[in-house]
Design an enzyme around this catalytic site. Structure first.
Site, mmCIF file in Angstrom:
data_model
loop_
_atom_site.group_PDB
_atom_site.id
_atom_site.type_symbol
_atom_site.label_atom_id
_atom_site.label_comp_id
_atom_site.label_asym_id
_atom_site.label_seq_id
_atom_site.Cartn_x
_atom_site.Cartn_y
_atom_site.Cartn_z
ATOM 1 N N ASP A 97 0.757 -1.075 0.014
ATOM 2 C CA ASP A 97 -0.110 -0.041 -0.224
ATOM 3 C C ASP A 97 0.887 1.250 0.030
ATOM 4 O OD1 ASP A 97 -2.142 -1.643 0.037
ATOM 5 O OD2 ASP A 97 -2.385 -1.524 2.321
HETATM 6 N N1 URA Z 1 -1.269 -5.924 3.958
HETATM 7 C C1 URA Z 1 -1.809 -4.714 3.902
HETATM 8 O O1 URA Z 1 -2.789 -4.317 4.572
HETATM 9 N N2 URA Z 1 -1.120 -3.589 3.294
HETATM 10 C C2 URA Z 1 0.059 -3.785 2.701
HETATM 11 O O2 URA Z 1 0.614 -2.981 2.137
HETATM 12 C C3 URA Z 1 0.700 -5.231 2.843
HETATM 13 C C4 URA Z 1 0.015 -6.526 3.532
#
Ligand code: URA
Length: 228
Positions: A97
């Site tokens: 993310d």
């Molecule tokens: N899980 C998440 O919620 N976000 C990420 O970036 C990676 C794993």
């Protein structure tokens, strides 16, 4: 490998490579070679610059927060990749993310991407998670046993241990569902306030790799990923 194929690693198309060779811009072991079909292994230069003849490259980015894994955006992680790799068709292996930091592999090897992200391969990925509130022992047990994060979406059992600081945990999952860690914490009534991937398979983010820096992985590093 044929010389014209090798010269494409400098970012030229096959026909551009052939004409560069025919016009005497390419040398092998310091000797100009004008035959595009010549078989070569290494030591090839174009206009005097050594061509990196690796078929694939494997980069490890310590991703900063604020960058996205999509291409063609001003805040893209691909903007952090050195210009010398820009002719390669790079993709990320397992998105993070925008606000997640840490271990992000970038490569032009499609089979490798598949081996990293395929849930069938069960490759463990470890995250350092800081939660808004402490997790109880019962929360940890629920997470470890495979928590339901949506209708018909149950996570596989995972590892979850307390880390050194309050509200920090090391969570190791073997799949990569959308926003998985955040949704797992939400499912026990909590919230992620900081998230960093620190390990994939047997390879950890090196301590010396600063946020935003990229390391080109050696063959040994790549092997280590698959030998957890
Ligand atoms: N899980 C998440 O919620 N976000 C990420 O970036 C990676 C794993």
């Amino acid at each position: 490998m044929r010389l014209d194929k090798y010269v494409t690693y400098a970012g030229l198309t096959r026909s551009e490579a052939s004409s560069a060779i025919r016009s005497g811009r390419v040398a092998v072991n310091d000797t100009i070679i004008k035959n595009p079909a010549e078989k070569v292994e290494s030591n090839v230069t174009l206009d005097g610059n050594v061509i990196d003849g690796s078929e694939y490259i494997y980069l490890l980015l310590n991703k900063p927060s604020g960058y996205v894994c999509e291409n063609n955006r001003p805040d893209s992680v691909f903007g952090l990749v050195p210009e010398k790799y820009s002719h390669r068709k790079l993709s990320v292996c397992g998105r993070l993310d925008k606000d997640t930091e840490g271990f992000l592999l970038i490569t032009d090897d499609g089979d490798f991407v598949h081996r990293i992200i395929s849930p069938a391969k069960h490759l463990p990925k470890t995250y350092l998670v800081r939660s808004a509130n402490p997790l109880s022992d019962s929360d940890i047990t629920k997470l470890k046993s495979g928590i339901v994060i949506a209708d018909n979406e149950r996570c596989k059992p995972c590892e979850c241990v307390r880390a050194d600081n309050p509200n920090e945990y090391l969570l190791t999952i073997t799949e990569g569902m959308y926003h998985q860690i955040k949704r797992m914490l939400n499912a026990v009534g909590n919230e992620v306030v900081y998230l960093k991937r620190i390990k994939t398979g047997g390879l950890s983010l090196p301590e010396g790799l600063k946020t935003g820096e990229i390391l080109r992985l050696s063959d040994g590093d790549v092997l280590r990923i698959f030998t957890p």
